[in-house]
Design a protein around this motif. Sequence first.
Motif, PDB file in Angstrom:
ATOM      1  N   ALA A   9     -41.779 -50.975  49.509  1.00 58.22           N
ATOM      2  CA  ALA A   9     -42.647 -49.815  49.280  1.00 58.22           C
ATOM      3  C   ALA A   9     -41.981 -48.534  49.762  1.00 58.22           C
ATOM      4  N   ARG A  10     -41.290 -48.597  50.885  1.00 54.37           N
ATOM      5  CA  ARG A  10     -40.598 -47.408  51.391  1.00 54.37           C
ATOM      6  C   ARG A  10     -39.481 -47.000  50.440  1.00 54.37           C
ATOM      7  N   HIS A  11     -38.716 -47.980  49.935  1.00 53.90           N
ATOM      8  CA  HIS A  11     -37.678 -47.670  48.945  1.00 53.90           C
ATOM      9  C   HIS A  11     -38.282 -46.966  47.740  1.00 53.90           C
ATOM     10  N   ALA A  12     -39.429 -47.474  47.277  1.00 57.03           N
ATOM     11  CA  ALA A  12     -40.074 -46.877  46.104  1.00 57.03           C
ATOM     12  C   ALA A  12     -40.548 -45.459  46.398  1.00 57.03           C
ATOM     13  N   ARG A  13     -41.132 -45.230  47.595  1.00 55.17           N
ATOM     14  CA  ARG A  13     -41.636 -43.898  47.948  1.00 55.17           C
ATOM     15  C   ARG A  13     -40.506 -42.887  48.093  1.00 55.17           C
ATOM     16  N   GLU A  14     -39.367 -43.343  48.596  1.00 55.87           N
ATOM     17  CA  GLU A  14     -38.261 -42.435  48.890  1.00 55.87           C
ATOM     18  C   GLU A  14     -37.199 -42.407  47.806  1.00 55.87           C
ATOM     19  N   GLY A  15     -37.460 -43.086  46.682  1.00 56.93           N
ATOM     20  CA  GLY A  15     -36.506 -43.058  45.572  1.00 56.93           C
ATOM     21  C   GLY A  15     -35.283 -43.922  45.770  1.00 56.93           C
ATOM     22  N   GLY A  16     -35.342 -44.918  46.636  1.00 57.55           N
ATOM     23  CA  GLY A  16     -34.210 -45.807  46.868  1.00 57.55           C
ATOM     24  C   GLY A  16     -34.113 -46.896  45.816  1.00 57.55           C
ATOM     25  N   TYR A  19     -43.595 -59.129  45.804  1.00 56.86           N
ATOM     26  CA  TYR A  19     -43.631 -57.969  46.682  1.00 56.86           C
ATOM     27  C   TYR A  19     -42.900 -56.781  46.061  1.00 56.86           C
ATOM     28  N   LEU A  20     -41.852 -57.047  45.285  1.00 55.33           N
ATOM     29  CA  LEU A  20     -41.160 -55.969  44.591  1.00 55.33           C
ATOM     30  C   LEU A  20     -42.067 -55.328  43.550  1.00 55.33           C
ATOM     31  N   LEU A  21     -42.768 -56.150  42.768  1.00 53.03           N
ATOM     32  CA  LEU A  21     -43.652 -55.623  41.731  1.00 53.03           C
ATOM     33  C   LEU A  21     -44.808 -54.822  42.333  1.00 53.03           C
ATOM     34  N   LEU A  22     -45.437 -55.352  43.372  1.00 53.12           N
ATOM     35  CA  LEU A  22     -46.560 -54.654  43.990  1.00 53.12           C
ATOM     36  C   LEU A  22     -46.115 -53.363  44.659  1.00 53.12           C
ATOM     37  N   ALA A  23     -44.965 -53.402  45.325  1.00 54.25           N
ATOM     38  CA  ALA A  23     -44.500 -52.224  46.051  1.00 54.25           C
ATOM     39  C   ALA A  23     -44.087 -51.099  45.109  1.00 54.25           C
ATOM     40  N   THR A  24     -43.644 -51.442  43.907  1.00 52.62           N
ATOM     41  CA  THR A  24     -43.208 -50.419  42.954  1.00 52.62           C
ATOM     42  C   THR A  24     -44.288 -50.065  41.938  1.00 52.62           C
ATOM     43  N   ALA A  67     -34.796 -50.244  45.017  1.00 50.73           N
ATOM     44  CA  ALA A  67     -35.588 -51.398  45.439  1.00 50.73           C
ATOM     45  C   ALA A  67     -35.018 -52.700  44.897  1.00 50.73           C
ATOM     46  N   LEU A  68     -34.409 -52.662  43.702  1.00 50.34           N
ATOM     47  CA  LEU A  68     -33.841 -53.881  43.124  1.00 50.34           C
ATOM     48  C   LEU A  68     -32.696 -54.412  43.967  1.00 50.34           C
ATOM     49  N   GLN A  69     -31.834 -53.512  44.449  1.00 50.07           N
ATOM     50  CA  GLN A  69     -30.728 -53.959  45.298  1.00 50.07           C
ATOM     51  C   GLN A  69     -31.250 -54.561  46.596  1.00 50.07           C
ATOM     52  N   ALA A  70     -32.327 -53.971  47.127  1.00 47.85           N
ATOM     53  CA  ALA A  70     -32.943 -54.553  48.324  1.00 47.85           C
ATOM     54  C   ALA A  70     -33.463 -55.953  48.024  1.00 47.85           C
TER      55      ALA A  70
END
Length: 475
Positions: A268-275, A340-345, A277-280
């Motif tokens: 979720a933090r990656h998504a909020r900050e434009g990071g 968790y990736l789908l929900l966070a993004t 998320a897939l690499q994470a």
Amino acid sequence: MRGVARNFAFGFAEKYLQAALALASSIILARLLSPSDIGVYSIAAVLTGLAQVFRDLGTGQLLVARRELSTVEQRALLSISVAMGWGLAVLLAGLAEPLGAFYRQPDLAQVLRILALNFVLVPFSSQITAMLRREMHASALLMVSASYCSTQFAATIALAAGGLGPCALAWGSFAATFAAFLVALTRQPAGMAWRPGLQGIRALVRPGGLAVAGNAIDEIGVVAPDLIAGKLLGAEQVALLGKAQSVLSLFNQAVTSAVSPVIFPLFARHAREGGDALQAYVTAAACITALSWPFFLFAGLYAEPIVALLYGHQWQACVPLIRIMCGAAALYSMFNMGRYLLLATGHIGEQARLDALAVLGRLSMLLPAGLAGLEWLAAAIAFSLALRSWLVLRCLQKLYGLQPANLLRALRKSAMATVAALAPAMLVLAMARNEAPGVLHLLAGAGSGALGWGLAIWLQQHPLAGLLRRAGWQQ
């Protein structure tokens, strides 16, 4: 990154404590309670687990994932959680007698009524734990979790020894919920909103409804094997299936459940900050499979001595079930962080659609398999995990451009570590010749396999080794 690693360290400490006490409790209860007693509670647990999905209408996920969270929204989310939790408590208590009659288990009604009490307290403690996860306060979460699992362990064992049968497990669960609630109150973050409010509820119901719809569909798939076995095969067969799944779920208790409370807010933090998320996600998958692949395949190889050590020889009938399901569990561990990736993004609807397809396929396999017998039911569970893995992969390809070749390339070091772990473990079995493997073989296989695994992780400079160093575990 050190802060993330420290949160992983606390997360693992929390879940290892849970796993250790759950394992010790399971070992003791397997000798204090009959398979029928455990089977009755298992049916009650899956029924309340299904109700638990609807309990907060997705408010916990919204508290973690929303970009901005106002006091008004906190109050609205609390109102939703309390209304759903208390309503479900009344509903579950009212349905206790009919459900007991449906499953032809008189004790089931009393167990359900006791478990319904949890829904009165959980809305408040879950509000605190969701905020702690949002702010990544893993040390506070560790204290809450420690109070829960230690209270559950002590209360359940004492009550079971006192002859309460399946009700001992139910009262132990309520005692743990109450203890966790008290500790959560002392660790709540500053600025918690405790006055319910109606403003803004409508705007939160739709995303919360989508989240809970996906969770509910997924939970139906999780509990379906126990419910089908309970109705078609009986309480003892439910207990056997539960023991087989409990061996495989040791990994989820010790690793996946420790990682997910950190992974979700991290994504979720990656998504909020434009990071990225897939690499994470790919990095998380590499770390998880380095642990999961050796675990599940080792559990299949050494199922017989593992079951004898944990539960006693009277549970050996679950050994074939473990061997049927372990390979599929290893496969799905590549994709179990996809949710968790789908929900966070923000792809809540896509997750609900994926859950619906996976559960529909799972039910279509489980229903005829339940009529054929317990081993067929285990095979259906395995095939349904393979189906879900394929569906998650397709979803990650469509939404994030993940290429299977790139994912497999990222996991090649995990594959090498698995080979390094299993080769000496298989050699120990080969040296046993025609002798049935026992606890000494188990210890020798686990020790030699762990040594081979550790060397492979270190020599390959696996991402897991870097994470451990950042957490300070190798210093």
